[in-house]
Motif scaffolding. Structure first.
Motif, PDB file in Angstrom:
ATOM      1  N   ARG A  17      -5.005   6.965  19.414  1.00 31.51           N
ATOM      2  CA  ARG A  17      -5.224   7.726  20.640  1.00 31.51           C
ATOM      3  C   ARG A  17      -6.691   8.118  20.765  1.00 31.51           C
ATOM      4  N   ARG A  71      -6.605  10.396  15.521  1.00 32.94           N
ATOM      5  CA  ARG A  71      -5.314  10.824  16.051  1.00 32.94           C
ATOM      6  C   ARG A  71      -4.526   9.572  16.463  1.00 32.94           C
ATOM      7  N   THR A 123      -1.025  18.656  13.369  1.00 27.82           N
ATOM      8  CA  THR A 123      -2.019  18.234  14.362  1.00 27.82           C
ATOM      9  C   THR A 123      -1.967  16.723  14.613  1.00 27.82           C
ATOM     10  N   ASN A 124      -1.078  16.033  13.883  1.00 31.12           N
ATOM     11  CA  ASN A 124      -0.951  14.575  13.951  1.00 31.12           C
ATOM     12  C   ASN A 124      -2.310  13.903  13.745  1.00 31.12           C
ATOM     13  N   VAL A 125      -2.920  14.219  12.592  1.00 30.88           N
ATOM     14  CA  VAL A 125      -4.272  13.767  12.292  1.00 30.88           C
ATOM     15  C   VAL A 125      -4.319  13.046  10.948  1.00 30.88           C
TER      16      VAL A 125
END
Length: 219
Positions: free
Chosen positions: A74, A108, A184-186
């Motif tokens: 993303r 991300r 945080t989807n990191v």
């Protein structure tokens, strides 16, 4: 009188060296910034309208952000901080405190990270950053490419995934911290960059997100 003359001469020498170091160090840091920027963009290939840059001031580095929304990525964010090579007096101190140039990647992915995992080079941090929910993570020390790393995880398969990436890098020991954070989807990487291998290493990082994180079910 002789002492005053000697001190004046010494000050003139220091001033001259400081000036020379400033111009040489500034030039080198600018060259490094340009090189790292070009190298990362050669791999990531962001669209011109989806790039954003922040100059960190002086000659210490920059922050860049690319919105991709393709493959499994993303957004790619990274920060480059350089040693103060332009400062004759502060540079030796920075070699002790900062030790090396640093490149921080925050990627991300489009896929969802469901569990937390960290691999931290043992002894790297003088003051380790706070890890949320650390008390609930399993902990052990594992060997990665002949060096000890502290592993924190919910499931060990995630640490093995990070270990696989680190061992694939041109110099695995340059990776100081790699992590997956579901809140945080990191996917995060802290590394010591090297001009000769930066493009190769970024290629491996991007491939890891596009292939291994996308294909890994995290179940």
């Amino acid at each position: 009188m002789e002492l005053a003359s000697t001190m004046m001469f010494a000050l003139m020498i220091v001033a001259a060296l400081t000036s020379i170091q400033f111009y040489k160090g500034r030039k080198l840091n600018i060259q490094l910034m340009q090189h790292y920027l070009r190298s990362v963009e050669e791999v990531v290939k962001p669209d011109k309208e989806n790039r954003n840059y922040v100059w960190l001031g002086g000659y210490i580095g920059f922050r860049a952000e690319y919105k991709l929304n393709r493959d499994n990525i993303r957004k790619v964010e990274y920060t480059l901080t350089l040693l103060p090579r332009q400062s004759l007096l502060y540079f030796p101190i920075a070699l002790i405190t900062s030790r090396h140039d640093k490149l921080y990647f925050v990627i991300r992915p489009l896929s969802q990270i469901k569990r937390e995992a960290h691999l931290i080079q043992k002894g790297y941090y003088r003051m380790r950053p706070t890890i949320e929910n650390e008390d609930f993570l399993k902990k052990e020390v594992i060997e990665v490419a002949g060096k000890e790393y502290e592993a924190l995880y919910e499931k060990r398969r995630d640490v093995e995934l990070l270990k696989e990436l680190i061992e694939s890098m041109s110099n695995p020991h340059n990776i100081k911290h790699a992590s997956l954070t579901p809140k945080t989807n990191v996917f995060y990487i802290l590394m010591k960059p090297e001009p000769e291998t930066i493009e190769e290493d970024v290629t491996r990082i991007i491939r890891f997100v596009n292939e291994r994180l996308r294909d890994n079910p995290f179940s």
